[in-house]
Structures are given as C-alpha cells and as structure tokens.
Design a protein around this motif. Structure first.
Motif, PDB file in Angstrom:
ATOM      1  N   ASN A  43       8.854  -1.763  -9.151  1.00  8.24           N
ATOM      2  CA  ASN A  43       8.203  -0.940  -8.147  1.00  8.24           C
ATOM      3  C   ASN A  43       6.744  -0.806  -8.598  1.00  8.24           C
ATOM      4  O   ASN A  43       6.448  -0.032  -9.483  1.00  8.24           O
ATOM      5  N   ARG A  44       5.862  -1.587  -8.020  1.00  5.51           N
ATOM      6  CA  ARG A  44       4.536  -1.920  -8.546  1.00  5.51           C
ATOM      7  C   ARG A  44       4.754  -2.773  -9.794  1.00  5.51           C
ATOM      8  O   ARG A  44       5.870  -2.882 -10.283  1.00  5.51           O
ATOM      9  N   SER A  45       3.658  -3.362 -10.304  1.00  3.15           N
ATOM     10  CA  SER A  45       3.870  -4.393 -11.312  1.00  3.15           C
ATOM     11  C   SER A  45       2.573  -4.745 -12.022  1.00  3.15           C
ATOM     12  O   SER A  45       1.566  -4.023 -11.889  1.00  3.15           O
ATOM     13  N   THR A  54      -4.493  11.526  -3.040  1.00  2.00           N
ATOM     14  CA  THR A  54      -4.928  10.181  -3.458  1.00  2.00           C
ATOM     15  C   THR A  54      -4.650   9.158  -2.362  1.00  2.00           C
ATOM     16  O   THR A  54      -5.427   8.228  -2.150  1.00  2.00           O
ATOM     17  N   ASP A  55      -3.494   9.325  -1.680  1.00  2.00           N
ATOM     18  CA  ASP A  55      -3.136   8.360  -0.639  1.00  2.00           C
ATOM     19  C   ASP A  55      -4.200   8.308   0.458  1.00  2.00           C
ATOM     20  O   ASP A  55      -4.536   7.234   0.967  1.00  2.00           O
ATOM     21  N   TRP A  56      -4.739   9.502   0.829  1.00  2.00           N
ATOM     22  CA  TRP A  56      -5.791   9.540   1.868  1.00  2.00           C
ATOM     23  C   TRP A  56      -7.071   8.925   1.344  1.00  2.00           C
ATOM     24  O   TRP A  56      -7.779   8.209   2.047  1.00  2.00           O
ATOM     25  N   ARG A  76       0.847  -1.198   0.000  1.00  2.00           N
ATOM     26  CA  ARG A  76       0.000   0.000   0.000  1.00  2.00           C
ATOM     27  C   ARG A  76       0.882   1.248   0.000  1.00  2.00           C
ATOM     28  O   ARG A  76       2.090   1.161   0.211  1.00  2.00           O
ATOM     29  N   ASP A  77       0.261   2.411  -0.193  1.00  2.00           N
ATOM     30  CA  ASP A  77       1.005   3.664  -0.127  1.00  2.00           C
ATOM     31  C   ASP A  77       1.712   3.749   1.219  1.00  2.00           C
ATOM     32  O   ASP A  77       1.131   3.381   2.243  1.00  2.00           O
ATOM     33  N   THR A  78       2.939   4.217   1.209  1.00  2.00           N
ATOM     34  CA  THR A  78       3.834   4.367   2.373  1.00  2.00           C
ATOM     35  C   THR A  78       4.370   3.033   2.921  1.00  2.00           C
ATOM     36  O   THR A  78       5.006   3.019   3.965  1.00  2.00           O
TER      37      THR A  78
HETATM   38 MG    MG Z   1       1.841   7.110  -3.985  1.00  2.00          MG
END
Ligand code: MG
Ligand code: AMP
Length: 304
Positions: free
Chosen positions: A144-146, A218-220, A88-90
């Motif tokens: 980094n993601r895929s 977007t992350d929130w 997930r983000d972070t």
């Molecule tokens: Mg991000």
C-alpha cells in the motif's frame, strides 16, 4: 502514442479450465514500456459497458479462482507475488485491498504500508525499508504505497535534489529485476481517478463520521499539485514498465470496476502457473508418500 486501448482479448492455450473462465479480458491497461503513455488519454470513468451487478458477479467468480490459485501458490512455494498499489489520495488503495485481497487466506497474504520515512529509514538508501517486506516463496504481499513514493511525493515536493530522484528509476528497474529473477511475480497498479471524483470523495468523508479518521488537510493541499503528480506518475509508469514488471492503469472512478480490473489482472497473471504448481505438488506429494511408506515398513520390521 495517444490513443490507448486495453490489451487484446486472447484465449489462453491448453488450459484445463472450462471455456467460460479462460478468456483474458483485460479490464486494466497493461503498460510494458514499449510506448510512452499519457494519463489524460485514459478515461477514469471507463467500465467497458458493464453494469455494476454484472461486474460484481464477475468479481465473485474471480475471487473464487484467486483463492484456489493462492492455495496452490502457497502449497507449491515455488514463486512469490508482489502487488504494488499506487494512486492519489482517495483513489481506493484500502478499498481494493479489502475487496480483492480480503477473501484470501491470511496465512500466506499480508499488506505492507509505506508512510513518511522514519529517521532511521532516511539514513539508508530508499530501497532498504522496502526490501525487508518483499514476499518469500509461496507468499502474496500487497504494498500500500511503495518504493515509487520516492519518485512521486519526493519529486513533487523536492525532498531530495533532482539528480538523486532521477537516478532512482534505474535503481527501481534493477531492484525489480532482482526480485523477478528470484521468482517474484510483480504486478503494479495505478488506480486512476479524476480530479472531480477525488473532490467528491474528500467531501463525502466530511459527511460521514465513520470516515472521519481518514480526514486530512494534507489531502486538500496535495490536490494543489495535481498536475505535478500527473507528470511524476507518467514518468514513473513510462520509465519503470518492463515486460517482467509491468504497470497496469486501472480506471478507478467506479469502485466496483476498479476491484474487478485488479482481481482480473492478478488472476490472469497467476493462472498460467497453475499446472506447473500442481505438477510440483504431485512430485513432492509422491516423494513424501514414499517416505511415509518406508517409515511404516521399518516400523513393522522393528516390531518383529
Ligand atoms: Mg492519505
Ligand atoms: P496514507 O497513505 O494516507 O497513510 O499517507 C501516507 C503518506 O506518506 C502519504 O502522504 C505519502 O505521500 C507519504 N509517504 C510515503 N512514502 C514516502 C516517502 N518515501 N517520502 C515521503 N513521504 C512518503
């Protein structure tokens, strides 16, 4: 299966390495598809009783070994390595790349990041943009993601009909089988953080000007879909864990432990090839030396 424990600590047979370096310790949870997992059963806070100092010391030793393994992988050019980072983000994808892959030789190691697809990418099948970045012999490529985004964000936000994303698990398994049949060692990591930890990291970014570039509303918004992502990740991990392309779930609330677990998993996966790569190098070295000797002999004859 509800309770999950890391794979057993096995000694590696017939390794020429000193005893202290040959234990397989398994800080990450290896998933091979035999039993479905539930992410809530895995503690993101887990550090296996290590303290940070001890963890960082172990990471230094593993980094050194990884550097040597990369040199052999590159020189022998008989296999390639694909490291997939999801989370997930972070969750620390960038940090992991910096800490674990940073020390490697850039000659044979690079990163491919996958963002929102372009119009051209969307005009192709979802694996089209991915396949172009898979590693060639001797190389390590970190994703980094895929291709997994196509069963994660795409599923959660209903970007394609369910029938389309559901068919992708099979496509992914076939694609990864193709890669492993062509001597790619695939290691897929899910960096597992808690919802609370994510909140702390997002708020921290707002306090540090040097991290402002990472700020994104977007992350929130994505956080609102936490449970949907959990389900999507569980399905991706359960449906696409195979003995040849396993998933590893990495407790990632503690950054130092996350780095240690990823480094250890990669080293453990590459170490068994060490002798094979050395042997291949010896053979090609001998062949090339024979050619050099022949060249010198011819030179002498022609000068006479
Ligand atoms: Mg991000
Ligand atoms: P970041 O990793 O923070 O740079 O963000 C990249 C963004 O691209 C993330 O929000 C991903 O969910 C998104 N993304 C990556 N691949 C896809 C995809 N195949 N379809 C839609 N969004 C994607």
């Amino acid at each position: 299966m509800k309770i999950l424990s890391p794979s057993p600590r096995l000694p590696v047979p017939q390794s020429p390495l000193p005893q202290s370096t040959i234990k397989i310790m398994a800080y990450a949870h290896k998933i091979t598809g035999a039993h479905p997992i539930n992410l809530n059963d895995i503690d993101p806070e887990d550090d296996q009783g290590l303290d940070r100092e001890e963890g960082e010391e172990r990471l230094r030793a593993l980094s050194e070994e990884l550097t040597q393994l990369q040199e052999l992988l590159y020189a022998a050019s008989d296999h390639s390595v694909l490291v997939v980072l999801q989370g997930r983000d972070t969750s620390g994808k960038d940090g992991t790349i910096r800490a674990v892959m940073g020390p490697l030789n850039a000659l044979g190691c690079s990163v491919a990041s996958f963002k929102v697809p372009t119009a051209k990418e969307l005009a192709h099948d979802f694996l089209w943009r991915i396949h172009q970045h898979t590693p060639g012999l001797g190389e390590i490529i970190i994703f980094n993601r895929s291709h997994y985004e196509d069963v994660l964000v795409v599923r959660v936000h209903k970007l394609v009909p369910e029938k389309v994303w559901r068919a992708r698990y099979d496509h992914i398994n076939h694609f990864e089988k193709l890669l492993t049949d062509h001597k790619t060692i695939i290691l897929k990591f899910y960096l597992h953080i808690s919802k609370k930890e994510q909140e702390e990291r997002l708020l921290e970014r707002e306090q540090e000007p040097e991290k402002y570039w990472k700020l994104s509303v977007t992350d929130w918004n994505e956080r609102e879909y936490w449970n949907d992502y959990t389900r999507a990740y569980e399905d991706a991990i359960n449906r696409c864990s195979t003995p040849h392309a396993p998933w590893f779930i990495v407790p990632a609330n503690k950054k130092w432990f996350r780095n240690l677990a990823v480094a250890e998993t990669i080293v453990n996966a590459l170490r068994p090839y060490k002798n094979e790569w050395r042997k291949k190098l010896e053979v090609t070295g001998k062949e090339e030396k024979a050619r050099i000797e022949e060249y010198r002999r011819q030179l002498k004859v022609s000068k006479k």
